[in-house]
Design a protein around this motif. Structure first.
Motif, mmCIF file in Angstrom:
data_model
loop_
_atom_site.group_PDB
_atom_site.id
_atom_site.type_symbol
_atom_site.label_atom_id
_atom_site.label_comp_id
_atom_site.label_asym_id
_atom_site.label_seq_id
_atom_site.Cartn_x
_atom_site.Cartn_y
_atom_site.Cartn_z
ATOM 1 N N LEU A 1 -14.179 63.679 13.766
ATOM 2 C CA LEU A 1 -15.136 63.351 14.928
ATOM 3 C C LEU A 1 -14.973 61.564 14.764
ATOM 4 O O LEU A 1 -13.944 61.094 13.989
ATOM 5 N N PHE B 1 -12.752 61.223 19.816
ATOM 6 C CA PHE B 1 -13.746 62.056 20.312
ATOM 7 C C PHE B 1 -14.479 61.298 21.584
ATOM 8 O O PHE B 1 -14.655 61.763 22.576
ATOM 9 N N THR C 1 -20.597 61.736 17.827
ATOM 10 C CA THR C 1 -20.428 62.352 16.595
ATOM 11 C C THR C 1 -21.661 63.328 16.310
ATOM 12 O O THR C 1 -21.437 64.397 15.871
ATOM 13 N N PHE D 1 -13.806 69.307 23.089
ATOM 14 C CA PHE D 1 -13.040 68.040 22.943
ATOM 15 C C PHE D 1 -12.491 67.713 24.633
ATOM 16 O O PHE D 1 -12.574 66.561 24.948
#
Lengths: 233, 233
Positions: A146, A150, A164, B150
């Motif tokens: 992450l 991301f 995250t 994602f």
């Protein structure tokens, strides 16, 4: 709220960027500049790191990854050293030096002890492929990669910490940010995360790093083994 | 172009969703419905899987993860079974059944043999936290968790494959999509990826799955051990 995940800064906190880049700079630029001090070169390059991300954080530039930013700042630092004639291949290999960094000696054991109890992920400005290179080289046992890519933004922007935490499906107070840099922990705490400081006093040479946090933290640890001790792992 | 990464469908290809959900449905609904056939219930629930994602693929609904979609479709399948009185806690545990799935017996060995040669990542409709649960339970050695969350979209939308390839910093032709479902491979091939089909003829009961691909593929394998054989690992 009990901590369920630890998320990690990587450059400096887990990996010796200074030693790794110094080694590769001397290897790749040594014929052009036999007296090059790799450590000084590495610091000069790293000094251009935060300014390089600033236009992206400010929304003035679309997300570009660290390979792109490192390639740009490499040109500037080579110019400042008046080093000419570096081949495109050598430049690419120099940018790749950031993929070939070694972990500090306490990292493998520390993460192995923390993993049964906590989810573990990098929350770094490294992009996914760069994080994979770090993990493969050093056996970092991540549950997921992450962080910056991301979120498509850079720390210390809140989005990076918050995306995250969201990906882990936890509350901010259930996640502890682990870093050797107080600015990173201040930003994470501002998002509601718990914080752990890791002392890396020699991060880029003797006495250059933070021996202690410059901000309130939940845990201040000497290294990752000490962090595992303090968290009862 | 040599393949550098393998990306995997998960439900059905690596994990026995049918057996796992059947087991948990019988455990959690057995007092309310002693004669419940868990396998039929699991298939009825799974039948609502593709339609649930459709508004998100169509852009009519913002990204919502599989826990949300499974909770919604659970209500519908319970209603169709006329099962009343399931507690909120039991419903949450039923949704959690999708986190507690077991891998097919060939998966651990197959992935372990493939890992030294290829980057490995899920390219699944599972969100990050769900993929972490699958990986922790079954020891899936992922380099990164990529796929739906994602991309914030669902397969077979091209964005999911293409964002996965982009995160690996590879060309589509350097990445092989591995799946037990031809529709997934057709979509991946349409994005320029190489494809491998895994036979799971008993995916949701005897003779329910694809024993062979219904589309052209680069590799057709019996299972992950056979895939490792065919790729020379």
């Amino acid at each position: 709220m009990p901590i369920q995940a630890l998320i990690f800064d990587v450059f400096g906190t887990l990996l010796d960027w200074h030693g790794g880049v110094a080694r590769e700079a001397e290897r790749l630029l040594g014929t052009l500049r036999p007296d090059l001090d790799g450590g000084t070169f590495a610091r000069a390059w790293r000094d251009r790191y935060q300014p390089g991300m600033e236009p992206i954080r400010a929304g003035a530039r679309a997300y570009a990854d660290l390979d792109v930013l490192h390639a740009e700042s490499l040109e500037a630092v080579l110019a400042s050293y008046r080093i000419d004639g570096v081949s495109p291949e050598a430049k690419q290999e120099l940018v790749g030096a950031w993929h070939r960094l070694d972990a500090w000696p306490d990292v493998a054991e520390g993460l192995a002890r923390l993993r049964p109890r906590f989810l573990l992920a990098p929350c770094s400005n490294a992009h996914v492929r760069l994080a994979i290179a770090h993990a493969r080289r050093n056996g970092l046992p991540w549950d997921a990669v992450l962080g910056a890519e991301f979120a498509r933004d850079y720390k210390p922007k809140p989005a990076v910490y918050l995306r995250t935490v969201e990906a882990l499906r936890l509350e901010p107070g259930e996640v502890m940010m682990v870093a050797a840099h107080s600015f990173d922990l201040v930003a994470a705490a501002g998002c509601g995360l718990a914080t752990a400081h890791i002392a890396r006093p020699d991060e880029s040479g003797p006495g250059t790093g933070e021996a202690a946090p410059a901000c309130p933290v939940d845990v201040a640890a000497r290294d990752l083994r000490d962090l595992a001790d303090r968290l009862g792992c």
